[in-house]
Design an enzyme around this catalytic site. Sequence first.
Site, mmCIF file in Angstrom:
data_model
loop_
_atom_site.group_PDB
_atom_site.id
_atom_site.type_symbol
_atom_site.label_atom_id
_atom_site.label_comp_id
_atom_site.label_asym_id
_atom_site.label_seq_id
_atom_site.Cartn_x
_atom_site.Cartn_y
_atom_site.Cartn_z
ATOM 1 C CG ASP A 20 5.728 -0.415 -11.047
ATOM 2 O OD1 ASP A 20 6.389 -0.951 -11.950
ATOM 3 O OD2 ASP A 20 4.810 -1.004 -10.442
ATOM 4 N NE ARG A 102 -0.942 4.109 0.256
ATOM 5 C CZ ARG A 102 0.222 3.497 0.251
ATOM 6 N NH1 ARG A 102 1.240 4.033 0.905
ATOM 7 N NH2 ARG A 102 0.377 2.367 -0.399
#
Length: 409
Positions: A20, A102
Site C-alpha cells: 500500500d 501515532r
Amino acid sequence: MSATKPAVKKVVLAYSGGLDTSIILKWLQETYGCEVVTFTADLGQGEELEPARAKAEMLGIKPQNIFIEDLREEFVAEYVFPMIRANALYEGIYLLGTSIARPLIAKKQIEIARKTGADAVCHGATGKGNDQVRFELGYYALEPSIKIIAPWREWEFKSREDLIAFAEAHQIPVAKDKRGEAPFSVDANLLHSSSEGKVLEDPNVEPPPYVFMRTIAPEDAPDKPTIITLGFEKGDAVSLDGKKMSPATLLAALNDLGRDNGIGRVDLVENRFVGMKSRGVYETPGGTILLAAHRAIESLTLDRGAAHLKDDLMPRYAELIYNGFWFSPEREMLQALIDKSQEHVEGEVRLKLYKGNVIVIGRKSAKSLYSMNLVTFEDDRGAYDQKDAQGFIRLNALRLRTLGQRDRS
C-alpha cells in the site's frame, strides 16, 4: 496534476515498505510531481526494515531521502510508560496500542520534513478510521503550516484490483498473498498487535485462531503458573526478577512471558472518534502485565485522594490519546498531574501468570502507606480508637437523616 491540489515540492511519507505505501509513493510522484522522502519507523513491529530501504531505492528514492529509525526505546520510555502511569484504558478495556504510536511517528515525520526542507507530509491511513485524525492532529500541532496529503481521501482507486493494476503498471512487486482481499488488517508495534475488518467485521462471530499472532490460546498455556517480580521507580517498571532493564527490553521480555501464558487478548467493539463503532481484536501481553503490576504498587503507595482523582481523570486522559490529542495542552496538563502522583510509586510487585490471567500475589514498598497496626483485628496498641467511628458515622449520616425525616413527614 489537478488544479485543485496544492503545489508540493517535497513530501515526507510514512513508509512501511509494504504494497500500500509503495503504491502511495509512486502515486505521489505521479500526482504531485514532487520529490518523496521516506520514513520507516522501527516500533518493535517485528519485521525486518532494511528491505524497505531497498524497495524505496528501487522506486527511485535517493539514498539521502530514505530514513529508517529504531524508535523502540523512545516509544516505550516517552509514550507507553507515561500512559501506564495513568493506568489508561479507552472505554475501560483498550490499552491504546495503536493510538499511542501515532504521535511519535508524526513527530519524527515533522522533524525529517524540517531537516530535508520538505513542505508536506503524507500518511497511509484510510478515510474511515481514527489514524488519519491522530496523524494530522499531530502534524498540525507541531508544524501548523504543513501541507498534508491523505491519498485514501484523494485518489480514484475503488477496489483492491485497482491498486494491484496500478502496482503492476509501475513495476511495483506484488506478493502472491497480496493479490486477493486480505482476510483482515493488522497493525503491530512493541506494545500490541491489532486486527480488524473482513473476517472480524461481525461482532457476534468468534475470531478464528489464525487471527492471533502475539499470544497462545489461554487453554493451551502451561498448567504450571509462572511467578515474576517487577520493580518500579517513580511509576515506571525498571526491573524484572531483580534484573535492571531498559524500557523496551523490559516490555519485550514481558511480551514473551505474556505470550507463553496466553495473556493480553481483548475482543472489543469500540466507538471510533469519526463516529462509527468498530470491532477490533487486540493482543497486548506485556502491557496487560504492566498495568496490573502498576495498579498493585500504586495501591500501597498512593494516598486515597490522589488515587481516586487519578481514576476520575483516567477516562478523559485515555480519550485524548485515542482521539489523537497527545500534543494538546490538556493532555500535557494531565500528564504533569499524573507524573507528580508517581513520585513515591516505587517497590516490587510479585505476579502469578496463569492461563490468560495476571494475578497479584505480593507487593512491597519502602514508601508504603499500608499500616498493619491500623488494619489488624488484634490489639493495635492504641493506633486506632474504634469509638471514634461513631461520631464519624453520625456526621456523615446527618444529611441522610435530615432527608429521611423530611420524606417521612
